[in-house]
Write a protein that holds these residues in place. Structure first.
Motif, PDB file in Angstrom:
ATOM      1  N   ALA A 275      89.414  53.316 -20.102  1.00  0.00           N
ATOM      2  CA  ALA A 275      89.192  53.570 -18.636  1.00  0.00           C
ATOM      3  C   ALA A 275      87.893  52.962 -18.219  1.00  0.00           C
ATOM      4  N   ILE A 276      86.785  53.297 -18.752  1.00  0.00           N
ATOM      5  CA  ILE A 276      85.669  52.580 -18.488  1.00  0.00           C
ATOM      6  C   ILE A 276      85.457  51.260 -18.175  1.00  0.00           C
ATOM      7  N   LEU A 277      86.002  50.614 -19.338  1.00  0.00           N
ATOM      8  CA  LEU A 277      85.892  48.978 -19.184  1.00  0.00           C
ATOM      9  C   LEU A 277      86.809  48.502 -18.370  1.00  0.00           C
ATOM     10  N   SER A 278      88.227  49.148 -18.401  1.00  0.00           N
ATOM     11  CA  SER A 278      88.969  48.506 -17.100  1.00  0.00           C
ATOM     12  C   SER A 278      88.400  48.821 -15.622  1.00  0.00           C
ATOM     13  N   ALA A 279      87.862  49.835 -15.629  1.00  0.00           N
ATOM     14  CA  ALA A 279      87.264  50.116 -14.168  1.00  0.00           C
ATOM     15  C   ALA A 279      86.151  48.950 -13.674  1.00  0.00           C
ATOM     16  N   PHE A 280      85.384  48.686 -14.745  1.00  0.00           N
ATOM     17  CA  PHE A 280      84.286  47.828 -14.568  1.00  0.00           C
ATOM     18  C   PHE A 280      84.646  46.080 -14.934  1.00  0.00           C
ATOM     19  N   MET A 281      85.850  45.995 -15.271  1.00  0.00           N
ATOM     20  CA  MET A 281      86.332  44.624 -15.491  1.00  0.00           C
ATOM     21  C   MET A 281      86.206  43.743 -14.427  1.00  0.00           C
TER      22      MET A 281
ATOM     23  N   GLY B 161      98.030  40.327 -35.550  1.00  0.00           N
ATOM     24  CA  GLY B 161      99.267  39.753 -34.691  1.00  0.00           C
ATOM     25  C   GLY B 161      99.440  40.172 -33.204  1.00  0.00           C
ATOM     26  N   PHE B 162      98.315  41.245 -32.775  1.00  0.00           N
ATOM     27  CA  PHE B 162      98.471  41.585 -31.352  1.00  0.00           C
ATOM     28  C   PHE B 162      96.853  41.856 -31.030  1.00  0.00           C
ATOM     29  N   ASP B 163      96.888  42.026 -29.902  1.00  0.00           N
ATOM     30  CA  ASP B 163      95.667  42.657 -29.208  1.00  0.00           C
ATOM     31  C   ASP B 163      95.678  43.904 -28.408  1.00  0.00           C
ATOM     32  N   SER B 164      94.967  44.972 -28.862  1.00  0.00           N
ATOM     33  CA  SER B 164      95.106  46.141 -28.043  1.00  0.00           C
ATOM     34  C   SER B 164      93.875  46.392 -27.491  1.00  0.00           C
ATOM     35  N   PHE B 165      92.932  45.241 -26.955  1.00  0.00           N
ATOM     36  CA  PHE B 165      91.885  45.382 -26.291  1.00  0.00           C
ATOM     37  C   PHE B 165      91.687  44.902 -25.063  1.00  0.00           C
ATOM     38  N   LEU B 166      91.531  43.632 -24.966  1.00  0.00           N
ATOM     39  CA  LEU B 166      91.226  42.838 -23.769  1.00  0.00           C
ATOM     40  C   LEU B 166      92.456  42.783 -23.051  1.00  0.00           C
ATOM     41  N   MET B 167      93.417  42.099 -23.387  1.00  0.00           N
ATOM     42  CA  MET B 167      94.642  41.843 -22.491  1.00  0.00           C
ATOM     43  C   MET B 167      95.257  43.212 -21.856  1.00  0.00           C
ATOM     44  N   PRO B 168      95.312  43.928 -22.791  1.00  0.00           N
ATOM     45  CA  PRO B 168      95.905  45.380 -21.922  1.00  0.00           C
ATOM     46  C   PRO B 168      95.088  45.876 -20.849  1.00  0.00           C
ATOM     47  N   MET B 169      93.623  45.727 -21.203  1.00  0.00           N
ATOM     48  CA  MET B 169      92.728  46.224 -19.996  1.00  0.00           C
ATOM     49  C   MET B 169      92.813  45.241 -18.758  1.00  0.00           C
TER      50      MET B 169
ATOM     51  N   VAL C 121      91.995  54.054 -13.794  1.00  0.00           N
ATOM     52  CA  VAL C 121      92.846  55.240 -13.934  1.00  0.00           C
ATOM     53  C   VAL C 121      94.021  54.548 -14.678  1.00  0.00           C
ATOM     54  N   ALA C 122      94.516  53.441 -14.469  1.00  0.00           N
ATOM     55  CA  ALA C 122      95.429  52.756 -15.175  1.00  0.00           C
ATOM     56  C   ALA C 122      95.194  52.576 -16.821  1.00  0.00           C
ATOM     57  N   GLY C 123      93.576  52.374 -16.814  1.00  0.00           N
ATOM     58  CA  GLY C 123      92.953  52.224 -18.218  1.00  0.00           C
ATOM     59  C   GLY C 123      93.132  53.264 -19.008  1.00  0.00           C
ATOM     60  N   ILE C 124      92.889  54.532 -18.277  1.00  0.00           N
ATOM     61  CA  ILE C 124      93.189  55.728 -19.133  1.00  0.00           C
ATOM     62  C   ILE C 124      94.585  55.645 -20.070  1.00  0.00           C
ATOM     63  N   PHE C 125      95.518  55.127 -19.059  1.00  0.00           N
ATOM     64  CA  PHE C 125      96.960  55.148 -19.813  1.00  0.00           C
ATOM     65  C   PHE C 125      96.995  54.114 -20.854  1.00  0.00           C
ATOM     66  N   VAL C 126      96.383  52.957 -20.708  1.00  0.00           N
ATOM     67  CA  VAL C 126      96.162  51.569 -21.540  1.00  0.00           C
ATOM     68  C   VAL C 126      95.798  52.419 -22.848  1.00  0.00           C
ATOM     69  N   GLY C 127      94.813  53.509 -22.904  1.00  0.00           N
ATOM     70  CA  GLY C 127      94.346  53.976 -23.937  1.00  0.00           C
ATOM     71  C   GLY C 127      95.395  54.955 -24.718  1.00  0.00           C
ATOM     72  N   ILE C 128      95.630  55.803 -23.774  1.00  0.00           N
ATOM     73  CA  ILE C 128      96.574  56.912 -24.180  1.00  0.00           C
ATOM     74  C   ILE C 128      97.992  56.369 -25.032  1.00  0.00           C
ATOM     75  N   LEU C 129      98.480  55.320 -24.337  1.00  0.00           N
ATOM     76  CA  LEU C 129      99.745  54.775 -24.730  1.00  0.00           C
ATOM     77  C   LEU C 129      99.693  53.542 -25.624  1.00  0.00           C
ATOM     78  N   ASN C 130      98.464  53.414 -25.928  1.00  0.00           N
ATOM     79  CA  ASN C 130      97.999  52.294 -26.947  1.00  0.00           C
ATOM     80  C   ASN C 130      98.581  50.877 -26.750  1.00  0.00           C
ATOM     81  N   VAL C 131      98.567  50.581 -25.460  1.00  0.00           N
ATOM     82  CA  VAL C 131      99.572  49.154 -25.198  1.00  0.00           C
ATOM     83  C   VAL C 131      98.786  48.332 -26.030  1.00  0.00           C
ATOM     84  N   LYS C 132      99.909  47.156 -26.350  1.00  0.00           N
ATOM     85  CA  LYS C 132      99.281  45.943 -27.109  1.00  0.00           C
ATOM     86  C   LYS C 132     100.043  44.713 -26.618  1.00  0.00           C
TER      87      LYS C 132
END
Length: 621
Positions: free
Chosen positions: A289-295, A319-327, A392-403
């Motif tokens: 959430a913090i990183l997404s907000a300041f992106m 085989g996936f990225d759960s960090f940069l591209m989801p944010m 706000v969307a970054g919160i759900f990136v983390g909760i849903l573990n988007v990859k």
């Protein structure tokens, strides 16, 4: 024709072809290295139709254009596009001193090398996604699926070689030797030996690691090669260089890389992969959430490229990225929605046009710079709205573990990168994130509001209003000459605006108006002022004095300072500057004359002596 016109106008407003040392482009920006950035008129560049904004970073003068940037680049004259002789961008980081300079140099090297490798990463990732779609369709046991998998794996497997090429271009070193010293990392016999009893060189054991898909080791390898080549160049006689230079470069560099830097790079890569995992396991909703907000702010500085190694390493390891591209997914849709909201709410035809096209660029194509620089930063509150939506969307990136299973700027056209081999759940979660980011950012623009721009934000006068006359005082004493006599084409041709010049008799510059310091150049050689009447005045002390890098100049004021007539702005050492071979002629130019329909006339004759704070220029509007 419009792109040719845009290209010509950009060249004119950045000081002409003679002011350009190098030019390249990325996905959204023309990237110039200028001989003297003070000759570039930022306001005029930003006012060119099709230009979204201007940014200065790492020795580059960046003109933000958007998706048409490659077309504009091709519209530049051949003499400018070929100005570097095919070499990569000159390294200006050495001009910066201290720790900050070194960090800037490292960041520029890493980000520049990885960004240049992105086409291969994107292509390979998207091909592998097509193979995943075939699996989901029940067609995994086919020859076509097998070939697609091989194609998709190629870009990742040979990543050390690809990065070796881009890194060598970035460091302006031998490309072929760079490929050799990095290519050994994926040599089949080396891989086989690593998997067996291991290797040693001159009795020194070599750390066993897998370097296929490696990101950091080739960056180290090319850097070491550049240093070794400099050393070899010094110790080899001229007649032996053709044979001994490549021989010594390879036989010295490769052992050093295998024993020291490749293992170090592998450890760093594993650490970056672990960092991506940690952010997904421990309070992921807060971190993302913090990183997404300041992106948006991270993108403004270009620091988002510093996160690429984390994403690359994660792809290589898991085989996936759960960090940069989801944010980036949260950020791109939030910025796009904020632009759409501005397009609906604004009454300015020009701003509406920019906002709508920028919104499409961000939400559809995943490119946010046009909206960020052309719309949101200018209006400020919509930028905050977009940051709230992204956070706000970054919160759900983390909760849903988007990859993300490919490396591409997330947008509508690239949503397939979130298709998982395990089913549709990850794609659905990604769509949820995109919808939340869009709705929250869109609504927040209307909640926060913004100060709208007029249809011509540069205009400050009314055609029906009576003529007003302002006077600009002389900021220094000396002899007056016309701009046409200045031995610098940019000023002589009045590319930056009209005015006159003074050959100073005293090394002090005083404020000629009441107003604000728009910019005090770090080198101290030039000052930009904005008067209370809206006049933008450039005082450029000497010609080409930017090359002194501040030596001989002592600025008194800083950016943003309020000043009154007669306030001391700058002191400079005339004897020292002249001893270095520089012309002390000081142009005094009104740079916003054209945009505001101001008429400029001199109150003094050529070669007439002027006292400090004596009226020197008349401005009629």
């Amino acid at each position: 024709m419009k792109f040719k016109k845009m290209a010509d106008e950009i060249i004119k407003e950045i000081g002409g072809e003679e002011n350009i040392k190098f030019v390249s482009h990325c996905v959204t920006r023309l990237r110039f290295v200028l001989k003297d950035e003070s000759k570039a008129d930022d306001a005029s560049v930003e006012n060119i139709q099709g230009v979204k904004g201007v940014m200065k970073q790492g020795g580059q003068y960046q003109v933000i254009i958007g998706g048409d940037v490659s077309t504009v680049f091709q519209a530049l004259p051949d003499s400018i596009r070929n100005i570097s002789g095919g070499e990569e961008e000159p390294d200006n980081s050495s001009k910066q001193k201290g720790l900050k300079g070194y960090l800037s140099s490292i960041f520029d090297y890493v980000s520049g090398s990885l960004v240049a490798a992105l086409p291969a990463i994107i292509a390979s990732g998207m091909v592998k996604l097509v193979a995943v779609i075939l699996v989901l369709a029940g067609l995994e046991n086919t020859a076509t699926h097998e070939v697609l998998n091989i194609i998709g794996d190629t870009g990742f497997y040979f990543l050390p070689v690809i990065i070796a090429y881009t890194a060598a271009r970035k460091l302006n070193t031998d490309v072929v030797l760079a490929i050799v010293v990095s290519g050994i990392l994926i040599h089949p016999l080396l891989i086989e030996a690593m998997a067996g009893d291991g290797l040693a060189f001159l009795g020194i054991p070599i750390y066993s690691a897998s370097y296929a898909n490696a990101v950091v080791p080739p960056l180290f390898a090319v850097w070491v090669l550049k240093l070794v080549l400099k050393f070899v160049e010094k110790i080899t006689p001229g007649w032996t260089k053709a044979i001994f230079k490549p021989l010594l470069a390879v036989i010295i560099t490769i052992p050093i890389v295998l024993i020291v830097f490749a293992p170090l790079g592998a450890i760093i890569g594993e650490g970056l992969s672990s960092l991506a995992v940690i952010t997904s396991e421990y309070v992921p909703w807060l971190t993302k959430a913090i990183l997404s907000a300041f992106m948006p702010l991270i993108i403004m500085t270009g620091m988002h490229h510093a996160l690429n190694p984390i994403a690359f390493s994660s792809h290589a390891a898991f085989g996936f990225d759960s960090f940069l591209m989801p944010m980036m997914l949260a950020n791109n849709f939030a910025m796009g929605a904020a632009c759409f909201a501005v397009g609906i709410k604004s009454k300015s035809k020009n701003l509406k046009s920019i906002a709508w096209t920028s919104g499409i660029s961000a939400s559809i194509a995943g490119i946010t710079e046009p909206g960020l620089f052309g719309v949101l930063i200018r209006l400020k509150r919509p930028l905050v709205a977009g940051m709230i939506g992204s956070g706000v969307a970054g919160i759900f990136v983390g909760i849903l573990n988007v990859k993300s299973f490919a490396f591409a700027g997330p947008g509508v056209v690239s949503m397939i990168q979130f298709i998982s081999p395990e089913g549709a759940a990850n794609l659905i979660n990604a769509i949820i994130v995109a919808v939340i980011a869009s709705i929250v950012a869109f609504v927040m623009v209307f909640v926060l509001g913004f100060k709208d721009l007029t249809n011509n934000t540069k205009a400050t006068t009314n055609s029906n209003s009576p003529t007003q006359t302002d006077e600009v005082l002389s900021p220094l004493g000396g002899k007056v000459i016309s701009l046409e006599e200045v031995k610098d084409a940019t000023f002589a041709r009045k590319l930056l605006g009209d005015g006159l010049a003074v050959i100073p008799s005293d090394g002090k510059v005083y404020s000629p108006v009441n107003g604000k310091v728009q910019v005090m150049f770090k080198t101290g050689h030039a000052i930009g002022l904005l008067s209370e009447k809206g006049d933008e005045i450039l005082i450029h002390v000497g010609l080409d004095t930017v090359k002194l890098e501040g030596e001989g100049f002592s600025p008194i004021v800083s950016d943003g300072d309020q000043v009154k007539v007669g306030d001391l702005l700058l002191e400079f050492d005339i004897p020292y500057i002249q001893s270095q071979g520089y012309d002390m002629t000081t142009p005094i130019v009104v740079t916003n004359q054209t945009e505001t329909s101001k008429r400029i006339s001199s109150l003094l004759k050529t070669n007439e002596e002027v006292e400090k704070l004596q009226p020197i220029i008349k401005i009629e509007s």
